[in-house]
Design a protein around this motif. Structure first.
Motif, PDB file in Angstrom:
ATOM      1  N   LYS A  87      36.769  38.437  34.201  1.00 36.30           N
ATOM      2  CA  LYS A  87      37.115  39.808  34.599  1.00 36.30           C
ATOM      3  C   LYS A  87      38.619  40.033  34.423  1.00 36.30           C
ATOM      4  O   LYS A  87      39.427  39.136  34.701  1.00 36.30           O
ATOM      5  N   ALA A  88      38.980  41.249  34.003  1.00 36.76           N
ATOM      6  CA  ALA A  88      40.395  41.587  33.837  1.00 36.76           C
ATOM      7  C   ALA A  88      40.597  43.065  34.148  1.00 36.76           C
ATOM      8  O   ALA A  88      39.756  43.904  33.799  1.00 36.76           O
ATOM      9  N   ALA A  89      41.722  43.404  34.834  1.00 37.59           N
ATOM     10  CA  ALA A  89      42.062  44.809  35.116  1.00 37.59           C
ATOM     11  C   ALA A  89      42.858  45.327  33.924  1.00 37.59           C
ATOM     12  O   ALA A  89      43.959  44.858  33.658  1.00 37.59           O
ATOM     13  N   GLN A  90      42.246  46.284  33.217  1.00 36.36           N
ATOM     14  CA  GLN A  90      42.839  46.710  31.953  1.00 36.36           C
ATOM     15  C   GLN A  90      43.217  48.188  31.948  1.00 36.36           C
ATOM     16  O   GLN A  90      42.449  49.048  32.394  1.00 36.36           O
ATOM     17  N   LEU A  91      44.394  48.436  31.392  1.00 32.24           N
ATOM     18  CA  LEU A  91      44.861  49.794  31.187  1.00 32.24           C
ATOM     19  C   LEU A  91      44.224  50.296  29.889  1.00 32.24           C
ATOM     20  O   LEU A  91      44.397  49.698  28.821  1.00 32.24           O
ATOM     21  N   MET A  92      43.439  51.385  30.017  1.00 32.18           N
ATOM     22  CA  MET A  92      42.692  51.881  28.859  1.00 32.18           C
ATOM     23  C   MET A  92      43.394  53.055  28.193  1.00 32.18           C
ATOM     24  O   MET A  92      43.071  53.448  27.077  1.00 32.18           O
ATOM     25  N   GLY A  93      44.329  53.673  28.897  1.00 36.01           N
ATOM     26  CA  GLY A  93      45.030  54.863  28.427  1.00 36.01           C
ATOM     27  C   GLY A  93      45.731  55.459  29.627  1.00 36.01           C
ATOM     28  O   GLY A  93      45.616  54.912  30.733  1.00 36.01           O
ATOM     29  N   PRO A  94      46.464  56.559  29.436  1.00 36.08           N
ATOM     30  CA  PRO A  94      47.206  57.130  30.564  1.00 36.08           C
ATOM     31  C   PRO A  94      46.315  57.381  31.783  1.00 36.08           C
ATOM     32  O   PRO A  94      45.305  58.059  31.684  1.00 36.08           O
ATOM     33  N   GLY A  95      46.657  56.766  32.910  1.00 38.31           N
ATOM     34  CA  GLY A  95      45.937  56.965  34.176  1.00 38.31           C
ATOM     35  C   GLY A  95      44.629  56.216  34.289  1.00 38.31           C
ATOM     36  O   GLY A  95      43.970  56.300  35.322  1.00 38.31           O
ATOM     37  N   PRO A 137      36.877  37.989  26.822  1.00 35.86           N
ATOM     38  CA  PRO A 137      36.835  36.536  26.605  1.00 35.86           C
ATOM     39  C   PRO A 137      38.013  35.827  27.281  1.00 35.86           C
ATOM     40  O   PRO A 137      39.095  36.410  27.402  1.00 35.86           O
ATOM     41  N   ILE A 138      37.800  34.592  27.696  1.00 39.64           N
ATOM     42  CA  ILE A 138      38.916  33.772  28.215  1.00 39.64           C
ATOM     43  C   ILE A 138      39.873  33.531  27.036  1.00 39.64           C
ATOM     44  O   ILE A 138      39.441  33.207  25.930  1.00 39.64           O
ATOM     45  N   ILE A 160      46.369  29.506  32.280  1.00 39.67           N
ATOM     46  CA  ILE A 160      46.510  29.495  33.733  1.00 39.67           C
ATOM     47  C   ILE A 160      45.270  30.112  34.368  1.00 39.67           C
ATOM     48  O   ILE A 160      44.849  31.205  33.977  1.00 39.67           O
ATOM     49  N   ARG A 161      44.701  29.401  35.339  1.00 37.10           N
ATOM     50  CA  ARG A 161      43.650  30.001  36.171  1.00 37.10           C
ATOM     51  C   ARG A 161      44.373  30.735  37.299  1.00 37.10           C
ATOM     52  O   ARG A 161      45.085  30.114  38.098  1.00 37.10           O
ATOM     53  N   VAL A 162      44.246  32.055  37.289  1.00 45.21           N
ATOM     54  CA  VAL A 162      45.046  32.871  38.204  1.00 45.21           C
ATOM     55  C   VAL A 162      44.566  32.673  39.649  1.00 45.21           C
ATOM     56  O   VAL A 162      43.380  32.791  39.945  1.00 45.21           O
ATOM     57  N   GLU A 168      41.108  36.644  35.545  1.00 38.20           N
ATOM     58  CA  GLU A 168      40.794  35.300  36.030  1.00 38.20           C
ATOM     59  C   GLU A 168      41.647  34.238  35.348  1.00 38.20           C
ATOM     60  O   GLU A 168      41.959  33.205  35.930  1.00 38.20           O
ATOM     61  N   TYR A 169      42.009  34.514  34.091  1.00 31.77           N
ATOM     62  CA  TYR A 169      42.849  33.571  33.350  1.00 31.77           C
ATOM     63  C   TYR A 169      43.911  34.353  32.568  1.00 31.77           C
ATOM     64  O   TYR A 169      43.700  35.510  32.205  1.00 31.77           O
ATOM     65  N   VAL A 170      45.032  33.685  32.288  1.00 32.43           N
ATOM     66  CA  VAL A 170      46.058  34.283  31.438  1.00 32.43           C
ATOM     67  C   VAL A 170      46.687  33.152  30.617  1.00 32.43           C
ATOM     68  O   VAL A 170      46.814  32.026  31.103  1.00 32.43           O
ATOM     69  N   LYS A 171      47.039  33.461  29.354  1.00 33.06           N
ATOM     70  CA  LYS A 171      47.758  32.440  28.575  1.00 33.06           C
ATOM     71  C   LYS A 171      49.239  32.780  28.606  1.00 33.06           C
ATOM     72  O   LYS A 171      49.615  33.959  28.548  1.00 33.06           O
TER      73      LYS A 171
END
Ligand code: NAD
Ligand code: ZN
Length: 346
Positions: A2-10, A18-19, A29-31, A125-128
């Protein structure tokens, strides 16, 4: 993941992505926790689409090393740390001097690449990350550690850069006692014997400032500069840290800074720098007073911030949210309903 993503303004969505796959120079990194900065709100409200693909936001990241790139020495799976947010070139003159927040490769008014503002960020959940940007935290709690990556780093950098104004008995004003400001009050308390005046629009925030060590709290308004002058024998405050950065707080600072004093603008509220620039050249600006627009901090500022937290001298007031509730947390921050720092847990 799961990731919180900005899709466009607002538009912010929790998406399944994918990981990330790491290159030889990176770490996965496992956040453990990801803080929400007011800058994330500025980003959310940015009126243009930042890029074609969705962007995972989040630049205050703490977690555990899950995988180590084949070319990385000296790091191992299972280490706990935070992510230093200036992903600078590491080779220019500023970087070589330790000023990675001022990396020459970034250009004159830009900032170096930062996770969640170009590269994918940590509200996931993860970030490189580049292996160089991992900074160990020992056994610090992730919820406490994540905000050190920006709220403490940026506050510490602004304060360290004004240290010659922090003589015992001098007056330091902190405008905006939010995620950054409440940590700034504690840093000032820990490293100096200044008198601290905290200014905010919210009573909960002012109460937090008191708990963090502020001597005096003032409600922010048109008379605040006069109150500061009244409290300083009409001389003004030796140093003002502005964690809001709107016209009103710039104006307040211009009117309340002491001769030879310092105004440090950290907040990105879009205030007209002309107010301060014009004032600095004009008759209302006291002799010798200086202005600095302060960005982020150095890697060493982060190490110092971690040490302050480990010594129990900085404790972040955390409002915990699940990653799935990122939007709700951002909305609460926007409406002044977060006291301290909102931190997401994946
Ligand atoms: P925050 O929302 O947690 O805190 C802001 C605080 O300011 C709140 O307590 C709010 O009540 C208070 N406030 C609002 N209007 C005010 C006014 N007129 N007078 C006094 N107080 C007022 O935000 P944060 O995450 O602490 O970030 C603060 C600012 O710093 C933001 O603009 C953010 O984008 C910026 N920032 C800059 C850097 C940098 O490197 N320069 C780094 C991080 C954040
Ligand atoms: Zn550089």
């Amino acid at each position: 993941m799961k990731a919180a993503q900005l899709m466009g303004p607002g538009l912010l969505e929790i998406n399944d992505v994918p990981i990330p796959e790491i290159s030889p120079s990176e770490l996965l990194i496992r956040v453990g926790a990801a803080g929400i900065c007011h800058s994330d709100l500025h980003l959310l409200h940015f009126p243009y689409k930042m890029r074609e693909e969705p962007l995972t936001i989040g630049h205050e990241i703490a977690g555990t090393i899950e995988a180590v790139g084949s070319g990385v020495d000296g790091r191992s799976v299972g280490e706990r740390g935070v992510v230093y947010l200036c992903w600078s070139c590491g080779q220019c003159r500023e970087c070589m001097s330790g000023n990675e927040n001022m990396c020459l490769a970034a250009g004159r008014t830009a900032m170096p690449p930062c996770p969640g503002l170009g590269p994918e960020g940590g509200m996931a959940e993860y970030v490189k990350i580049p292996a160089r940007s991992f900074v160990p935290i020992g056994d610090l709690d992730f919820l406490q550690a994540a905000p050190l990556a920006d709220a403490a780093l940026t506050s510490y950098h602004a304060i360290r850069g004004a240290r010659e104004h922090l003589q015992p008995g001098a007056t330091a004003v902190v405008i905006g006692v939010g995620g950054l400001g409440h940590v700034a009050v504690q840093i000032l308390r820990a490293i100096s014997a200044v008198r601290i005046i905290a200014v905010d629009v919210g009573q909960d925030q002012l109460d937090l400032a008191k708990r963090c060590g502020a001597d005096i709290t003032l409600e922010s308004g048109p008379d605040t500069a006069q109150h500061i002058l009244d409290l300083t024998s009409a001389r003004g405050a030796e140093v003002i840290f502005d964690f809001v950065g709107i016209d009103a707080t710039a104006q307040m600072s211009v009117q309340a800074v002491a001769p030879n004093g310092a105004y440090r603008m950290v907040g990105l509220g879009g205030g007209n720098p002309g107010i301060t620039a014009e004032a600095a050249g004009g008759p209302g600006w006291p002799w010798g007073a200086s202005i600095r627009k302060s960005y982020g901090g150095t890697r060493n500022d982060l190490v110092d911030s971690i040490a302050l937290a480990q010594a129990g001298l900085v404790t972040v007031e955390v409002a915990r949210f699940d990653l799935a509730d990122a939007r709700d947390a951002l909305d609460r921050l926007e409406h002044g309903k977060v006291t301290g720092r909102a931190v997401l847990v994946p």
